[in-house]
Design a protein around this motif. Structure first.
Motif, PDB file in Angstrom:
ATOM      1  N   PRO A   6      -6.699   8.936  16.690  1.00  5.03           N
ATOM      2  CA  PRO A   6      -7.784   8.606  17.276  1.00  5.03           C
ATOM      3  C   PRO A   6      -9.015   8.964  16.547  1.00  5.03           C
ATOM      4  O   PRO A   6     -10.032   7.885  16.456  1.00  5.03           O
ATOM      5  N   LYS A   7      -9.364   9.961  16.044  1.00  5.19           N
ATOM      6  CA  LYS A   7     -10.468  10.321  15.155  1.00  5.19           C
ATOM      7  C   LYS A   7     -10.317   9.300  14.026  1.00  5.19           C
ATOM      8  O   LYS A   7     -11.409   8.860  13.433  1.00  5.19           O
ATOM      9  N   GLY A   8      -9.360   9.270  13.245  1.00  5.05           N
ATOM     10  CA  GLY A   8      -9.192   8.501  12.168  1.00  5.05           C
ATOM     11  C   GLY A   8      -9.622   6.984  12.482  1.00  5.05           C
ATOM     12  O   GLY A   8     -10.101   6.150  11.654  1.00  5.05           O
ATOM     13  N   MET A  26     -10.937   8.458   2.555  1.00  2.00           N
ATOM     14  CA  MET A  26      -9.663   8.726   3.139  1.00  2.00           C
ATOM     15  C   MET A  26      -9.581  10.266   3.863  1.00  2.00           C
ATOM     16  O   MET A  26      -8.896  10.612   4.605  1.00  2.00           O
ATOM     17  N   GLN A  27     -10.434  10.990   3.147  1.00  2.00           N
ATOM     18  CA  GLN A  27     -10.595  12.498   3.559  1.00  2.00           C
ATOM     19  C   GLN A  27     -11.224  12.208   5.171  1.00  2.00           C
ATOM     20  O   GLN A  27     -10.884  13.363   5.913  1.00  2.00           O
ATOM     21  N   GLU A  28     -11.655  11.356   5.540  1.00  2.00           N
ATOM     22  CA  GLU A  28     -12.414  11.022   6.817  1.00  2.00           C
ATOM     23  C   GLU A  28     -11.076  11.033   7.819  1.00  2.00           C
ATOM     24  O   GLU A  28     -11.103  11.164   9.069  1.00  2.00           O
ATOM     25  N   LEU A  29     -10.025  10.422   7.134  1.00  4.84           N
ATOM     26  CA  LEU A  29      -8.852  10.278   7.913  1.00  4.84           C
ATOM     27  C   LEU A  29      -7.998  11.401   7.785  1.00  4.84           C
ATOM     28  O   LEU A  29      -7.234  11.938   8.765  1.00  4.84           O
ATOM     29  N   CYS A  30      -7.826  12.254   6.690  1.00  6.27           N
ATOM     30  CA  CYS A  30      -7.137  13.331   6.469  1.00  6.27           C
ATOM     31  C   CYS A  30      -7.870  14.083   5.585  1.00  6.27           C
ATOM     32  O   CYS A  30      -7.919  14.027   4.417  1.00  6.27           O
ATOM     33  N   PRO A  31      -8.459  15.393   6.173  1.00  6.70           N
ATOM     34  CA  PRO A  31      -9.160  16.286   5.416  1.00  6.70           C
ATOM     35  C   PRO A  31      -8.544  16.743   4.481  1.00  6.70           C
ATOM     36  O   PRO A  31      -7.267  17.268   4.249  1.00  6.70           O
ATOM     37  N   GLY A  32      -9.138  16.818   3.106  1.00  6.22           N
ATOM     38  CA  GLY A  32      -8.837  17.419   1.970  1.00  6.22           C
ATOM     39  C   GLY A  32      -7.645  16.616   1.018  1.00  6.22           C
ATOM     40  O   GLY A  32      -7.192  17.081  -0.064  1.00  6.22           O
TER      41      GLY A  32
END
Length: 375
Positions: free
Chosen positions: A283-285, A206-212
């Protein structure tokens, strides 16, 4: 593993023979038949799988837990044709041929001209495919759970069956119960996670989608509900000690959570059907979600994914180029209407992630708009 699915007189298709692989991407225009492929597989599971609440001999069950197809007239292709190779009968039939491990299995449903509005169709099936219908299964619709204060707490569905629900509504309870389950060493195990346990692995992805971001799940005592909360580790100026309910975070994380858990818990026997895993992600997510989906396929699971995202497509191509997937393991189908139904074009992926062909209408809108801007 399913290597080919054939649909006969089913919805948009008079006859469709669709090769499949560990990861099958279904792309194309709206209402071109992509969802019909997922619905066909879900319909067979719903009708003949282990979770049917009535006898499988009851026939093809059009409306149930997985899909709601309507009535028999909604299933039958408008320009239906003969299907004597499936069943010699004077009545119209809807047919499915599932080839797995070079062994084809046929499922045939007879269309009763006198009762077109029935939602159960008399069915004939050959049991070779029954074993595959008993394997671990997930089907996540495009209409998934949204941020809420509570989520259902069903032991029978989330724990006994291990099913996340078609909207992912049982994901939070599943994650709560299986938080300490270890993800085996391999492509799915995130190297940045604090442990191999499911909850920590889920947080890492999930941190790949939203860091932290981090997650907590808990039961609400005395109720049939569970609670999900998010923390943000002090990122973006947010207080790290304060938990936030999903309703104060936004759609993207909660919408993606069932996809992440479904992929992380995939086994070599799993069949996972996903609709629009990119929904509500930047897009990155989306490209990182493609990396997770590719990793699940690399474990031996089979995933069939409907997507409208070129970032998902390119993320899968990158997984092939980096060696995470073999070229033949990524099967891509582009659906487009031809006026009387739908046709399918299947660009092949080479070892460098390049496509052998790029048909008109296949993720080419960026180039089309750029040409107009530069004109």
């Amino acid at each position: 593993m399913i290597t080919q699915l054939t649909l006969v007189n089913f919805k948009a298709f008079r006859r469709l023979e669709l090769p499949m692989g560990p990861l099958t991407l279904l792309t194309g225009l709206n209402s071109s038949g992509k969802s019909s492929v997922l619905q066909a597989l879900a319909l067979l599971r719903q009708s003949f799988g282990p979770d049917r609440t009535t006898s499988p001999e009851g026939g093809l069950l059009l409306n149930g837990e997985l899909v709601e197809m309507g009535t028999a007239r909604d299933l039958l292709h408008d320009d239906f044709g003969p299907a004597d190779d499936l069943l010699a009968t004077g009545a119209p039939v809807v047919g499915f041929v599932v080839e797995a491990d070079n062994l084809p299995s046929r499922f045939i449903a007879r269309y009763d001209l006198g009762q077109p509005d029935e939602d159960v169709m008399e069915a004939y099936d050959f049991p070779a495919f029954r074993s595959l219908l008993r394997e671990p299964f997930q089907y996540l619709h495009a209409d998934r759970i949204t941020p809420a204060v509570t989520y259902p707490r069903s032991r029978q569905i989330a724990i006994d069956r291990g099913f996340l629900g078609v909207r992912g509504e049982h994901t939070v309870n599943y994650l709560r119960h299986n938080a300490e389950r270890e993800i085996p060493d391999g492509p799915l195990r995130h190297p940045g996670a604090t442990s191999p346990q499911l909850l920590d692995q889920t947080v890492a992805w999930m941190q790949e989608l939203c860091p932290g971001v981090n997650l907590q799940t808990s039961a609400i005592e005395g109720t049939d509900f569970v609670r999900l909360s998010y923390g943000f580790g002090g990122t973006a100026g947010i207080n790290a000690t304060r938990r936030r309910r999903p309703t104060n975070v936004g759609f993207g994380l909660t919408y993606a959570l069932p996809i992440v858990v479904a992929c992380l818990t995939a086994t070599p026997e799993s069949l996972i059907l996903l609709e629009n895993p990119e929904a509500h992600l930047h897009p990155k997510g989306q490209s990182r979600m493609a990396a997770l989906i590719s990793a699940a396929a690399a474990t031996g699971a089979q995933l069939v994914v409907e997507t409208h995202s070129d970032h998902v497509l390119n993320g899968v191509r990158l997984a092939v180029k980096r060696g995470g997937l073999r070229p033949d393991d990524a099967v891509i189908h582009f659906f487009r209407g031809n006026g009387s139904g739908a046709e399918v074009i299947s660009p092949r992926v080479d070892k460098d992630g390049m496509l052998a062909q790029w048909p008109e209408g296949f993720f080419d809108e960026w180039e089309n708009l750029l040409d107009q801007l530069l004109d």
